[in-house]
Design an enzyme around this catalytic site. Structure first.
Site, PDB file in Angstrom:
ATOM      1  CD  GLU A 165      -2.827  -1.256   2.401  1.00  0.00           C
ATOM      2  OE1 GLU A 165      -2.669  -0.457   3.335  1.00  0.00           O
ATOM      3  OE2 GLU A 165      -3.732  -2.096   2.381  1.00  0.00           O
ATOM      4  CD  GLU A 270      -4.554  -7.929   1.757  1.00  0.00           C
ATOM      5  OE1 GLU A 270      -5.445  -7.292   2.333  1.00  0.00           O
ATOM      6  OE2 GLU A 270      -3.348  -7.637   1.834  1.00  0.00           O
TER       7      GLU A 270
END
Ligand code: GLA
Length: 377
Positions: A165, A270
């Site tokens: 991220e 995810e």
């Protein structure tokens, strides 16, 4: 229903057949068919698992995991804060438990995560006087962290999420302490370090909302630059925290194609599907925290058929897409196993009753499971 020859089975995986299996020892049962077998030759099938399942030691649940998945991701225990809470303190017990479990049942391990702005002690960005640490100081801490952690599991963890991220559509490089102190090269430094410690390990860049064209294009450009330079990067992770109605499949597809154009495989790292109404836009930004509202948590007593059908169709469509691009995709990992253990019950609003995964709160396969495998219910 996904129509593929290999999915046509004359045996159905019913709730009864699952419960008949539960009394046997796990090891003798992992040969029973699970998701991993339906997608054999297409991609690995994984799940993130928390340490709680080892503490509870629910044999039936552990069996389910070993039967269904061939790769596991530690949900939290290898993140910086839990594993390396202070400069000279390491807590490996929980990570070791997961590694032992995976090895025992011949599952691969996806390490998660070496460098991230979240779940990292803020002290690492400060010197002994409480002032912001120098670039050299933070680089040293990163070196020590990666050498110790990747070194401990060298040869046992086949792939690591190295940087998580760190790209945003607004700013390009995320405005984090890593960026502020080390500059954008903090990312490549992390890849080089991990590679030096374990040259056989596959190294991944991972992010959410990777269907966003701005984030996608930035990542593609960066990866191409890295490849030219020889930075050891081996895969691009699309987290895949999706909603039941967004993003549209064509946006996900465009990103799969764009990432694959770099020559690197795509990992869905995810995956889950939020079914609840929301008023915060689509986000997986971990710092979001919304005040509880009953209207945003309408399915406390069960999922209405109409929504369950939508969820089933959504999973079916998304797996059709994965299969269409199986030459570009190495792995599909779910963020969790069953609805009762999903982070989506508490994010971004605490106390939700959500239904994002393929197994329900009783750990039984949901309609979506049957839709993606093609099994008859
Ligand atoms: C991000 C992180 C994961 C996890 C999820 C939510 O996607 O990469 O480690 O924290 O958020 O739990």
């Amino acid at each position: 229903m996904i129509n593929r020859r290999k999915f046509i089975r004359n045996t159905a995986l019913t709730a009864t057949s699952i419960s008949l299996l539960k009394s046997n020892a796990i090891a003798s049962l992992v040969g029973e068919k699970g998701l991993k077998d339906f997608f054999k030759g297409d991609f690995l099938i994984g799940a993130a698992i928390g340490d709680g399942i080892f503490k509870e030691n629910d044999k039936e649940y552990l069996y389910l995991i070993a039967r269904e998945f061939n790769v596991v991701t530690p949900e939290n225990v290898m993140k910086w804060e839990p594993v390396h809470p202070t400069e000279n303190e390491w807590k490996f017990e929980a990570g070791d438990r997961l590694v032992d479990f995976a090895q025992k049942y011949a599952m691969k391990i996806q390490g998660h995560v070496l460098v991230w702005h979240s779940q990292v002690p803020k002290e690492i960005f400060m010197d002994e006087n409480g002032k912001q640490i120098s670039k050299a100081g933070l680089t040293k801490r990163m070196e020590n962290h990666i050498q110790t952690l990747v070194g401990r599991y060298k040869g046992k963890i086949q792939s690591w999420d190295v940087v998580n991220e760190s790209i945003t559509p607004e700013d390009g490089y995320r405005k984090s302490k890593w960026l502020e102190i080390m500059g954008p090269e903090f990312m490549e430094r992390a890849f080089y370090l991990a590679h030096e410690v374990d040259p056989d390990c596959k190294l991944i860049y991972n992010d959410y909302d990777m269907d966003d064209p701005k984030r996608r294009d930035f990542v593609v450009e960066l990866v191409n630059k890295y490849k030219k330079k020889g930075v050891p990067i081996h895969g691009i992770g699309m987290q895949g925290h999706y909603n039941i109605d967004s993003p549209v499949i064509s946006k996900i597809e465009a990103s799969i194609e764009a990432f694959a154009s770099t020559g690197l495989p795509v990992h869905f790292t995810e995956l889950d599907m939020d079914v609840l109404p929301y008023n915060w836009g689509r986000t997986a930004e971990i710092s979001t925290n919304i005040e509880y509202k009953k209207t945003l948590n309408p399915y406390v007593d069960g999922l209405p058929k109409e929504i369950n059908d939508k969820l089933t169709k959504r999973y079916e469509d998304i797996f059709k897409l994965f299969l269409k691009h199986r030459d570009k995709i190495d792995r599909i990992t779910f963020w969790g196993v069953s609805d009762d253990h999903s982070w989506k019950n508490n994010f971004p609003m605490r106390g939700r009753t959500n239904y994002p995964l393929l197994f329900d709160r009783q750990h039984k396969p949901k309609d979506a499971y049957f839709a993606v495998t093609g099994l008859k219910k």
